[in-house]
Write a protein that holds these residues in place. Structure first.
Motif, PDB file in Angstrom:
ATOM      1  N   GLN A  53       0.828  -1.207   0.000  1.00 34.76           N
ATOM      2  CA  GLN A  53       0.000   0.000   0.000  1.00 34.76           C
ATOM      3  C   GLN A  53       0.863   1.258   0.000  1.00 34.76           C
ATOM      4  O   GLN A  53       0.517   2.248  -0.633  1.00 34.76           O
ATOM      5  CB  GLN A  53      -0.935   0.009   1.202  1.00 34.76           C
ATOM      6  CG  GLN A  53      -2.073  -0.970   1.066  1.00 34.76           C
ATOM      7  CD  GLN A  53      -2.954  -1.025   2.297  1.00 34.76           C
ATOM      8  OE1 GLN A  53      -2.523  -0.659   3.388  1.00 34.76           O
ATOM      9  NE2 GLN A  53      -4.165  -1.492   2.128  1.00 34.76           N
ATOM     10  N   GLU A  54       1.985   1.216   0.705  1.00 38.09           N
ATOM     11  CA  GLU A  54       2.877   2.386   0.727  1.00 38.09           C
ATOM     12  C   GLU A  54       3.585   2.565  -0.610  1.00 38.09           C
ATOM     13  O   GLU A  54       3.824   3.684  -1.041  1.00 38.09           O
ATOM     14  CB  GLU A  54       3.891   2.245   1.851  1.00 38.09           C
ATOM     15  CG  GLU A  54       3.275   2.405   3.223  1.00 38.09           C
ATOM     16  CD  GLU A  54       4.249   2.133   4.345  1.00 38.09           C
ATOM     17  OE1 GLU A  54       5.396   1.704   4.072  1.00 38.09           O
ATOM     18  OE2 GLU A  54       3.861   2.327   5.503  1.00 38.09           O
ATOM     19  N   ALA A  55       3.923   1.454  -1.274  1.00 39.19           N
ATOM     20  CA  ALA A  55       4.605   1.532  -2.564  1.00 39.19           C
ATOM     21  C   ALA A  55       3.653   1.880  -3.703  1.00 39.19           C
ATOM     22  O   ALA A  55       4.071   2.405  -4.723  1.00 39.19           O
ATOM     23  CB  ALA A  55       5.294   0.195  -2.868  1.00 39.19           C
ATOM     24  N   HIS A  56       2.361   1.592  -3.520  1.00 37.97           N
ATOM     25  CA  HIS A  56       1.359   1.849  -4.556  1.00 37.97           C
ATOM     26  C   HIS A  56       0.198   2.651  -3.948  1.00 37.97           C
ATOM     27  O   HIS A  56      -0.894   2.117  -3.770  1.00 37.97           O
ATOM     28  CB  HIS A  56       0.834   0.523  -5.133  1.00 37.97           C
ATOM     29  CG  HIS A  56       1.892  -0.341  -5.687  1.00 37.97           C
ATOM     30  ND1 HIS A  56       2.543  -1.298  -4.941  1.00 37.97           N
ATOM     31  CD2 HIS A  56       2.449  -0.389  -6.911  1.00 37.97           C
ATOM     32  CE1 HIS A  56       3.434  -1.905  -5.689  1.00 37.97           C
ATOM     33  NE2 HIS A  56       3.415  -1.363  -6.889  1.00 37.97           N
ATOM     34  N   PRO A  57       0.443   3.916  -3.659  1.00 35.59           N
ATOM     35  CA  PRO A  57      -0.618   4.712  -3.020  1.00 35.59           C
ATOM     36  C   PRO A  57      -1.801   4.933  -3.964  1.00 35.59           C
ATOM     37  O   PRO A  57      -1.637   5.044  -5.165  1.00 35.59           O
ATOM     38  CB  PRO A  57       0.063   6.030  -2.682  1.00 35.59           C
ATOM     39  CG  PRO A  57       1.239   6.104  -3.595  1.00 35.59           C
ATOM     40  CD  PRO A  57       1.641   4.702  -3.899  1.00 35.59           C
ATOM     41  N   GLN A  58      -2.969   4.958  -3.361  1.00 36.77           N
ATOM     42  CA  GLN A  58      -4.200   5.231  -4.112  1.00 36.77           C
ATOM     43  C   GLN A  58      -4.934   6.349  -3.391  1.00 36.77           C
ATOM     44  O   GLN A  58      -4.740   6.562  -2.203  1.00 36.77           O
ATOM     45  CB  GLN A  58      -5.070   3.995  -4.158  1.00 36.77           C
ATOM     46  CG  GLN A  58      -4.461   2.842  -4.882  1.00 36.77           C
ATOM     47  CD  GLN A  58      -5.374   1.628  -4.864  1.00 36.77           C
ATOM     48  OE1 GLN A  58      -6.365   1.597  -4.171  1.00 36.77           O
ATOM     49  NE2 GLN A  58      -5.013   0.616  -5.619  1.00 36.77           N
ATOM     50  N   GLY A  59      -5.777   7.039  -4.128  1.00 41.74           N
ATOM     51  CA  GLY A  59      -6.582   8.073  -3.515  1.00 41.74           C
ATOM     52  C   GLY A  59      -7.512   7.477  -2.483  1.00 41.74           C
ATOM     53  O   GLY A  59      -8.220   6.511  -2.744  1.00 41.74           O
ATOM     54  N   ARG A  60      -7.489   8.019  -1.284  1.00 41.54           N
ATOM     55  CA  ARG A  60      -8.358   7.532  -0.210  1.00 41.54           C
ATOM     56  C   ARG A  60      -9.091   8.712   0.388  1.00 41.54           C
ATOM     57  O   ARG A  60      -8.632   9.845   0.357  1.00 41.54           O
ATOM     58  CB  ARG A  60      -7.530   6.852   0.865  1.00 41.54           C
ATOM     59  CG  ARG A  60      -6.800   5.630   0.368  1.00 41.54           C
ATOM     60  CD  ARG A  60      -6.101   4.937   1.507  1.00 41.54           C
ATOM     61  NE  ARG A  60      -5.231   3.903   0.958  1.00 41.54           N
ATOM     62  CZ  ARG A  60      -4.010   3.667   1.365  1.00 41.54           C
ATOM     63  NH1 ARG A  60      -3.505   4.354   2.347  1.00 41.54           N
ATOM     64  NH2 ARG A  60      -3.303   2.735   0.815  1.00 41.54           N
ATOM     65  N   CYS A  61     -10.195   8.418   0.989  1.00 42.29           N
ATOM     66  CA  CYS A  61     -10.971   9.491   1.584  1.00 42.29           C
ATOM     67  C   CYS A  61     -10.371   9.946   2.917  1.00 42.29           C
ATOM     68  O   CYS A  61     -10.592  11.064   3.353  1.00 42.29           O
ATOM     69  CB  CYS A  61     -12.421   9.049   1.815  1.00 42.29           C
ATOM     70  SG  CYS A  61     -12.600   7.751   3.036  1.00 42.29           S
ATOM     71  N   CYS A  62      -9.615   9.055   3.594  1.00 38.66           N
ATOM     72  CA  CYS A  62      -9.106   9.394   4.934  1.00 38.66           C
ATOM     73  C   CYS A  62      -7.609   9.287   5.012  1.00 38.66           C
ATOM     74  O   CYS A  62      -6.999   8.488   4.410  1.00 38.66           O
ATOM     75  CB  CYS A  62      -9.712   8.453   5.957  1.00 38.66           C
ATOM     76  SG  CYS A  62     -11.494   8.386   5.882  1.00 38.66           S
TER      77      CYS A  62
END
Length: 62
Positions: A53-62
């Protein structure tokens, strides 16, 4: 609906809600694709998941 069936449904829902069942699905996939490799522990899985998740960040609401 019987009490047993209702309890099973609640348990499933809570497992999905908290992400508890992700590890179980990961183990099934891992054994299917890599039958000879050892299955990572739940803790190792969480570390791998966090690193991914840290290597492939995605848009998140929080």
């Amino acid at each position: 609906m019987s009490v047993r069936r209702w309890a099973r449904a609640v348990r499933w829902y809570l497992g999905e809600l908290t992400g508890e069942t992700e590890y179980d699905r990961y183990c099934e996939r891992h054994l299917r694709h890599h039958p000879l490799a050892p299955v990572p522990t739940r803790r190792d899985y969480q570390v791998l998941r966090t690193r991914h998740q840290e290597a492939h960040p995605q848009g998140r609401c929080c």
